[in-house]
Design an enzyme around this catalytic site. Structure first.
Site, mmCIF file in Angstrom:
data_model
loop_
_atom_site.group_PDB
_atom_site.id
_atom_site.type_symbol
_atom_site.label_atom_id
_atom_site.label_comp_id
_atom_site.label_asym_id
_atom_site.label_seq_id
_atom_site.Cartn_x
_atom_site.Cartn_y
_atom_site.Cartn_z
ATOM 1 N N ALA A 1 -6.471 -4.029 10.191
ATOM 2 C CA ALA A 1 -5.232 -3.560 10.811
ATOM 3 C C ALA A 1 -5.344 -2.108 11.260
ATOM 4 O O ALA A 1 -4.947 -1.751 12.377
ATOM 5 C CB ALA A 1 -4.073 -3.725 9.835
ATOM 6 N N PHE B 1 -6.845 -6.772 1.491
ATOM 7 C CA PHE B 1 -8.088 -6.723 2.260
ATOM 8 C C PHE B 1 -7.853 -6.525 3.759
ATOM 9 O O PHE B 1 -8.751 -6.078 4.481
ATOM 10 C CB PHE B 1 -8.907 -8.001 2.025
ATOM 11 C CG PHE B 1 -8.453 -9.212 2.801
ATOM 12 C CD1 PHE B 1 -9.048 -9.527 4.016
ATOM 13 C CD2 PHE B 1 -7.452 -10.040 2.330
ATOM 14 C CE1 PHE B 1 -8.647 -10.638 4.743
ATOM 15 C CE2 PHE B 1 -7.043 -11.153 3.033
ATOM 16 C CZ PHE B 1 -7.644 -11.459 4.242
ATOM 17 N N LYS B 2 -6.670 -6.822 4.258
ATOM 18 C CA LYS B 2 -6.434 -6.743 5.694
ATOM 19 C C LYS B 2 -6.196 -5.319 6.184
ATOM 20 O O LYS B 2 -6.049 -5.085 7.386
ATOM 21 C CB LYS B 2 -5.263 -7.656 6.070
ATOM 22 C CG LYS B 2 -5.598 -9.120 5.793
ATOM 23 C CD LYS B 2 -4.462 -10.065 6.079
ATOM 24 C CE LYS B 2 -4.878 -11.494 5.754
ATOM 25 N NZ LYS B 2 -3.810 -12.474 5.977
ATOM 26 N N ASP B 3 -6.170 -4.365 5.266
ATOM 27 C CA ASP B 3 -5.949 -2.975 5.659
ATOM 28 C C ASP B 3 -6.991 -2.479 6.653
ATOM 29 O O ASP B 3 -6.658 -1.777 7.606
ATOM 30 C CB ASP B 3 -5.950 -2.060 4.426
ATOM 31 C CG ASP B 3 -4.643 -2.133 3.657
ATOM 32 O OD1 ASP B 3 -3.592 -2.277 4.296
ATOM 33 O OD2 ASP B 3 -4.679 -2.065 2.419
ATOM 34 N N THR C 1 -0.926 -9.981 5.777
ATOM 35 C CA THR C 1 -1.145 -9.510 7.147
ATOM 36 C C THR C 1 -0.001 -8.618 7.603
ATOM 37 O O THR C 1 -0.220 -7.552 8.178
ATOM 38 C CB THR C 1 -1.295 -10.693 8.120
ATOM 39 O OG1 THR C 1 -2.414 -11.472 7.746
ATOM 40 C CG2 THR C 1 -1.487 -10.207 9.547
#
Length: 423
Positions: A100, A95-97, A130
């Protein structure tokens, strides 16, 4: 008081606090009336404009958003009243794509705007996802070097491959400690006057506004998909939570008018926020290692933002947010039961979200939980628990072919400072 540019480039405020928007703009009702007819990119652009529109040229902002969201995040039914928002369709299957990639492009925009050719060094602590998202989001970006600090032996082998095999402008630092030690090193570096004179530092953890705010896009899109099915009126959103950047972004979305009924923060054995909800007292603890390693955080940074968002009003927070906490044994049981009943493969983090909805959903409500990473990223754990052999997606296989490159580091700040001063 700081500009968006300063908040993004600096990362952490001079007083060691986190940057907060001076105001949160409400989106017009017409946007929500028609949201189910908009694409993910169109929804995200409207939200990004409300967040950043006064500080970023509109054409540049639109390009950043559209470049960031070159993939979809579907809502998938798991049972009659529980759905999952699959946030693992980006480059690193986590989900952090979005945050970022968005931050990398926004930071590059501001650096080009400055036009002084200065180089920025991004420090990021990771408990799992992350690091891979930031490393891949910033890979090859001119003028930016990334240093990923991760706890030795406490991330999955596939997660580790995603940020230790890249090279170029990405350096992996293997810290002999836990995630909280990595995060402490990053924060201490920002506060060190000598280091900041030596090099320009910023963070790509969710302490940086440009990293966590774009994650709000997900929740608007989830609402749109549920509205299209006529199931958005009593929608409850459940977020597996570690450093609380993801649910914090969801709460910012709610403050912008997103009509989600309430939220559930699902924790593993690191139950600091859960205990706060019950008692009104926030008591950080040393993090505990669990199956859901990306949530192994004992002092979540973004609690401060949630606390500030609701002016420290415990009643206001608990009226909107519920909590749940699960042991490793409970996580295993949930994964087995869900697979037996629905054939849906949960990863350990998503299992916390799914079980929280099973436990806390009220009659008439429909729940959506975040499945934050592809289960193949935790293949050893998932296969062992479910007695399966999940297929590793091609993108993950490519990472596994690389050679590990990392620098061993103690958890002492003096050692980390010496390393950075040598650069």
């Amino acid at each position: 008081m700081a500009t968006l540019e300063k908040a993004v480039v600096k990362g952490l405020a001079e007083d060691k606090g986190l940057y907060m928007p001076e105001q949160i703009n409400k989106l017009p009702q017409s946007f929500f009336d028609n949201i189910e007819h908009l694409s993910f990119q169109e929804i995200a652009y409207n939200v990004a404009y409300a967040f950043f529109g006064d500080d970023v040229e509109l054409d540049a902002l639109k390009k950043i958003v559209y470049d960031t969201l070159a993939f979809d995040c579907p809502v998938v039914p798991v049972s009659d009243d529980i759905y999952t928002l699959e946030l693992f369709h980006g480059p690193t299957l986590a989900f952090k794509d979005v945050g970022a990639r968005f931050m990398a492009r926004l930071l590059q925009y501001f650096l080009k705007k400055e036009g002084n050719g200065s180089e920025v060094n991004v420090l990021v602590a990771t408990s799992g996802d992350t690091g891979s998202a930031v490393a891949n989001g910033f890979l090859g970006v001119d003028g930016i070097k990334v240093y990923v600090l991760y706890p030795k032996g406490k991330v999955s082998p596939i997660q580790e491959c995603q940020f230790t095999t890249l090279g170029k402008n990405i350096t992996a630092i293997e810290v002999d400690g836990v995630f909280d030690d990595c995060q402490a090193l990053v924060k201490a570096a920002f506060m060190d006057e000598e280091l900041n004179k030596h090099m320009k530092l910023t963070s790509a953890n969710s302490i940086n506004v440009a990293r966590f705010l774009p994650q709000a896009f997900y929740y608007f899109y989830a609402y749109a998909q549920m509205k299209k099915q006529g199931k958005a009126d009593q929608m409850v959103m459940c977020v597996p939570s570690g450093n609380f950047g993801n649910i914090c972004a969801a709460l910012f979305g709610h403050a912008m008018g997103l009509p989600i009924k309430r939220f559930v923060a699902a924790n593993n054995a690191n139950d600091i926020f859960y205990n706060y909800l019950q008692t009104g007292e926030y008591r950080p603890q040393p993090s505990k290692a669990t199956l859901a390693n990306a949530m192994d955080v004992g002092d979540p940074s973004n609690f401060a933002r949630i606390y500030d968002l609701y002016k420290g009003d415990h009643k206001a927070i608990t009226s909107l947010i519920s909590g749940a906490t699960y042991s490793d044994d409970q996580i295993r049981q949930t994964m087995r039961q869900c697979f037996a009943e629905t054939k849906y493969v949960l990863d350990p983090h998503g299992a916390c979200g799914y079980q929280a909805l099973k436990d806390l959903l009220q009659p008439g409500e429909v729940g959506v939980f975040c499945e934050t990473a592809h289960p193949a990223k935790f293949k050893e754990k998932v296969d062992d628990i479910l007695q399966t052999d999940i297929e590793i997606p091609q993108r993950l296989q490519e990472f596994m072919k690389g050679t590990k490159q990392s620098i061993s580091m103690s958890k002492e700040f003096a050692d980390f400072k010496k390393f950075l001063l040598s650069l």
